[in-house]
Design an enzyme around this catalytic site. Sequence first.
Site, PDB file in Angstrom:
ATOM      1  N   HIS A 100     -86.713  70.424  58.099  1.00 18.14           N
ATOM      2  CA  HIS A 100     -87.376  70.456  59.337  1.00 18.14           C
ATOM      3  C   HIS A 100     -87.053  71.802  60.117  1.00 18.14           C
ATOM      4  CE1 HIS A 100     -83.060  69.008  59.302  1.00 18.14           C
ATOM      5  NE2 HIS A 100     -82.859  69.864  60.361  1.00 18.14           N
ATOM      6  N   HIS A 102     -86.619  74.084  62.978  1.00 16.61           N
ATOM      7  CA  HIS A 102     -86.170  73.929  64.420  1.00 16.61           C
ATOM      8  C   HIS A 102     -87.114  74.947  65.445  1.00 16.61           C
ATOM      9  CE1 HIS A 102     -82.143  71.756  64.335  1.00 16.61           C
ATOM     10  NE2 HIS A 102     -82.433  72.109  62.905  1.00 16.61           N
TER      11      HIS A 102
HETATM   12  P1  AMP Z   1     -79.928  70.030  61.221  1.00 14.16           P
HETATM   13  O1  AMP Z   1     -78.375  70.401  61.756  1.00 14.16           O
HETATM   14  O2  AMP Z   1     -80.699  71.268  61.014  1.00 14.16           O
HETATM   15  O3  AMP Z   1     -80.089  69.250  60.061  1.00 14.16           O
HETATM   16  O4  AMP Z   1     -80.688  69.294  62.272  1.00 14.16           O
HETATM   17  C1  AMP Z   1     -80.695  68.148  62.391  1.00 14.16           C
HETATM   18  C2  AMP Z   1     -81.317  67.929  64.080  1.00 14.16           C
HETATM   19  O5  AMP Z   1     -81.645  66.663  64.297  1.00 14.16           O
HETATM   20  C3  AMP Z   1     -80.148  67.970  64.912  1.00 14.16           C
HETATM   21  O6  AMP Z   1     -80.269  69.211  65.738  1.00 14.16           O
HETATM   22  C4  AMP Z   1     -80.005  66.694  65.723  1.00 14.16           C
HETATM   23  O7  AMP Z   1     -79.745  66.923  67.214  1.00 14.16           O
HETATM   24  C5  AMP Z   1     -81.334  66.089  65.452  1.00 14.16           C
HETATM   25  N1  AMP Z   1     -81.638  64.744  65.463  1.00 14.16           N
HETATM   26  C6  AMP Z   1     -80.696  63.810  64.732  1.00 14.16           C
HETATM   27  N2  AMP Z   1     -80.973  62.606  65.337  1.00 14.16           N
HETATM   28  C7  AMP Z   1     -82.242  62.761  65.813  1.00 14.16           C
HETATM   29  C8  AMP Z   1     -83.037  61.625  66.362  1.00 14.16           C
HETATM   30  N3  AMP Z   1     -83.016  60.281  66.204  1.00 14.16           N
HETATM   31  N4  AMP Z   1     -84.251  62.212  67.222  1.00 14.16           N
HETATM   32  C9  AMP Z   1     -84.323  63.484  67.286  1.00 14.16           C
HETATM   33  N5  AMP Z   1     -83.671  64.503  66.848  1.00 14.16           N
HETATM   34  C10 AMP Z   1     -82.481  64.031  65.988  1.00 14.16           C
END
Ligand code: AMP
Length: 114
Positions: A100, A102
Site C-alpha cells: 500500500h 501512504h
Molecule cells: P504500514 O504500517 O505501512 O503497513 O501501514 C498500515 C496502515 O494501515 C497503518 O497506517 C494503519 O493505521 C492502517 N490500517 C490498519 N487497519 C486499517 C483499517 N481497518 N482501515 C484503514 N486503515 C487501516
Amino acid sequence: MSKTIFEKIIDKEIPSDIIYEDDLLIAIKDINPVAPVHLLIIPKKVIPTLNDLSKEDSIIVGKMVSLAKDLAKKLDIDKTGYRTVFNCNDHGGQTVYHIHLHLIGGRKMNWPPG
Ligand code: AMP
C-alpha cells in the site's frame, strides 16, 4: 493463507472509508491518520511486500503513484506538498502485508523519518 485486513476491505467484508475504487486499486482513509490527509492506495492484487513485485506489477505501481498525484490535487495538498511512502518489512515499519502507498499531507513533514 488467511486474508489481511486490506483484502477484507477490498472484499467489503469489513467497512472502510473508500475515497476511490476501480478494477485495479482502492484508496481508503487510514484508520489512524498521522496528518490531516492520510490515505492508503491499495492494489486489489495480493502482493505482500515490495520484495514480491514482479516486472508485470510495474503497471500497478505506476497507477498507484499516478492515483496519489490525482488525489493530492483533488484534496488540495498538491501545491503545499505531501509525502508518499511504501513501508517494507520490519525495519521499514510495515504492519499490513499487502502493499500500500501512504499519501500523507496537510502539514509540514519532518526529515529524516523516525
Ligand atoms: P504500514 O504500517 O505501512 O503497513 O501501514 C498500515 C496502515 O494501515 C497503518 O497506517 C494503519 O493505521 C492502517 N490500517 C490498519 N487497519 C486499517 C483499517 N481497518 N482501515 C484503514 N486503515 C487501516
